[in-house]
Design a protein around this motif. Structure first.
Motif, PDB file in Angstrom:
ATOM      1  N   ASP A 125       0.904  -1.233  -0.217  1.00 34.47           N
ATOM      2  CA  ASP A 125       0.065  -0.155   0.001  1.00 34.47           C
ATOM      3  C   ASP A 125       0.686   1.315  -0.091  1.00 34.47           C
ATOM      4  N   LEU A 126       2.095   1.360   0.777  1.00 36.38           N
ATOM      5  CA  LEU A 126       2.688   2.368   0.819  1.00 36.38           C
ATOM      6  C   LEU A 126       3.522   2.675  -0.504  1.00 36.38           C
ATOM      7  N   LYS A 177       2.457   1.570  -3.451  1.00 34.04           N
ATOM      8  CA  LYS A 177       1.822   1.970  -4.632  1.00 34.04           C
ATOM      9  C   LYS A 177       1.241   3.389  -4.219  1.00 34.04           C
ATOM     10  N   ASP A 178       0.898   3.810  -2.949  1.00 37.62           N
ATOM     11  CA  ASP A 178       0.558   5.223  -2.990  1.00 37.62           C
ATOM     12  C   ASP A 178       1.696   6.402  -2.815  1.00 37.62           C
ATOM     13  N   LYS A 179       2.699   6.040  -2.577  1.00 37.47           N
ATOM     14  CA  LYS A 179       3.728   7.009  -2.328  1.00 37.47           C
ATOM     15  C   LYS A 179       4.995   6.961  -3.187  1.00 37.47           C
ATOM     16  N   CYS A 180       5.369   5.639  -3.919  1.00 30.36           N
ATOM     17  CA  CYS A 180       6.326   5.830  -4.905  1.00 30.36           C
ATOM     18  C   CYS A 180       6.073   5.685  -6.118  1.00 30.36           C
ATOM     19  N   ILE A 181       4.568   5.843  -6.633  1.00 30.70           N
ATOM     20  CA  ILE A 181       4.174   5.766  -7.885  1.00 30.70           C
ATOM     21  C   ILE A 181       4.628   6.945  -8.653  1.00 30.70           C
ATOM     22  N   THR A 182       5.063   8.176  -7.969  1.00 31.22           N
ATOM     23  CA  THR A 182       5.396   9.225  -8.789  1.00 31.22           C
ATOM     24  C   THR A 182       7.016   9.123  -9.097  1.00 31.22           C
TER      25      THR A 182
END
Length: 294
Positions: free
Chosen positions: A51-52, A54-59
């Motif tokens: 979850d972390l 996907k949400d924070k490293c996609i950038t």
């Protein structure tokens, strides 16, 4: 030092989520060409928090794809297009200048979907310039990069930019590499005569058999090009100059390789062992190396 998977996971669990994201993002953005999946999977294992990730490293993943000019195939479109900042519509959508279609791009899977018609505000003159430049670009890429490259002409607010990407991924030979270039084309503003053609060329190669060696090289040439109101003639002149500059760049890389092999690496070698005496290999079996080391 080598750590077990459990030890590495425990080590990551001792730092904050913000620090995990920073470290993971840095790994992702510096993944060697052709090895993104391996780096991403390793980062995923270390973080142990999908979850972390996907949400924070996609950038970081999107920045990597955009910066690398990753090519993408669109259904029903003969030629690939590129993922760049010049065709980024936001919210994960990009557009293809040639087919006039926009698409949703999955940065992790590197797949396009949801193709839709896309209209731009390009006027008729700009479109004629784009078509002429794209025609010459296609011929140049097919000839110069032996059909391993992808090139697209983007036009936005009257500014023309050429993006070129070519790669060779050979994991069986423990080597992967990518070269990409970006050129701002001085046409469309009505000016004739010699104009500045500004470029940016980047090469990255990773060799990892019995070692880990990476090459990073870049150049930002600024050269003169003759511009006129003749679309086809100017387009031919533009890519003649681009061809010359990219040839110079690659020749300089080869010269550097030769110089490193003949001088740099040789200078790193010890001329004599610490005993200051040359080794007589014919008598190697008589040497008591273990005792000498003591």
């Amino acid at each position: 030092m080598h750590f077990s998977r459990r030890a590495r996971t425990l080590e990551m669990s001792e730092i904050s989520d913000a620090e995990k994201v920073r470290i993971a993002s840095d790994f992702i953005k510096h993944a060697p060409p052709g090895e993104f999946n391996e780096v991403f999977n390793s980062v995923r294992m270390l973080m142990n928090n999908d979850d972390l990730l996907k949400d924070k490293c996609i950038t970081a993943v999107s920045q990597y794809n955009i910066g690398q000019f990753v090519p993408v195939k669109l259904d029903g479109v003969p030629k690939q297009t590129l993922i760049t900042s010049h065709n980024d519509l936001g919210n994960g959508r990009f557009y293809d200048e040639v087919s006039k279609k926009s698409f949703k791009y999955d940065h992790v899977r590197k797949e396009a979907s949801d193709l839709q018609p896309h209209t731009t505000s390009t006027n008729n003159i700009d479109e004629q310039w784009r078509v002429a430049l794209q025609k010459e670009l296609d011929a140049y890429v097919d000839s110069y990069y032996l059909k391993t490259g992808t090139g697209v002409v983007f036009v936005k607010n009257g500014v023309f930019v050429v993006c070129i990407e070519s790669h060779q991924f050979q994991p069986k030979n423990f080597t992967n590499g990518r070269i990409r270039s970006e050129w701002t084309i001085p046409v469309g503003d009505g000016k004739s005569g010699q104009q500045d053609l500004k470029g940016s060329i980047h090469a990255q190669v990773h060799y990892y058999e019995d070692g880990n060696v990476q090459l990073f090289s870049s150049k930002e040439p600024v050269v003169k090009v003759n511009v006129s109101a003749d679309f086809e003639k100017t387009a031919q002149e533009v890519f003649r100059v681009i061809s010359e500059e990219e040839n110079k760049y690659q020749k300089s890389l080869l010269e550097n390789y030769s110089n490193m092999s003949e001088h740099t690496f040789r200078a790193l070698r010890r001329q004599l062992p610490v005993t200051r005496a040359k080794m007589d290999w014919n008598k190697a079996h008589t040497y008591r190396i273990g005792q000498e080391m003591k």
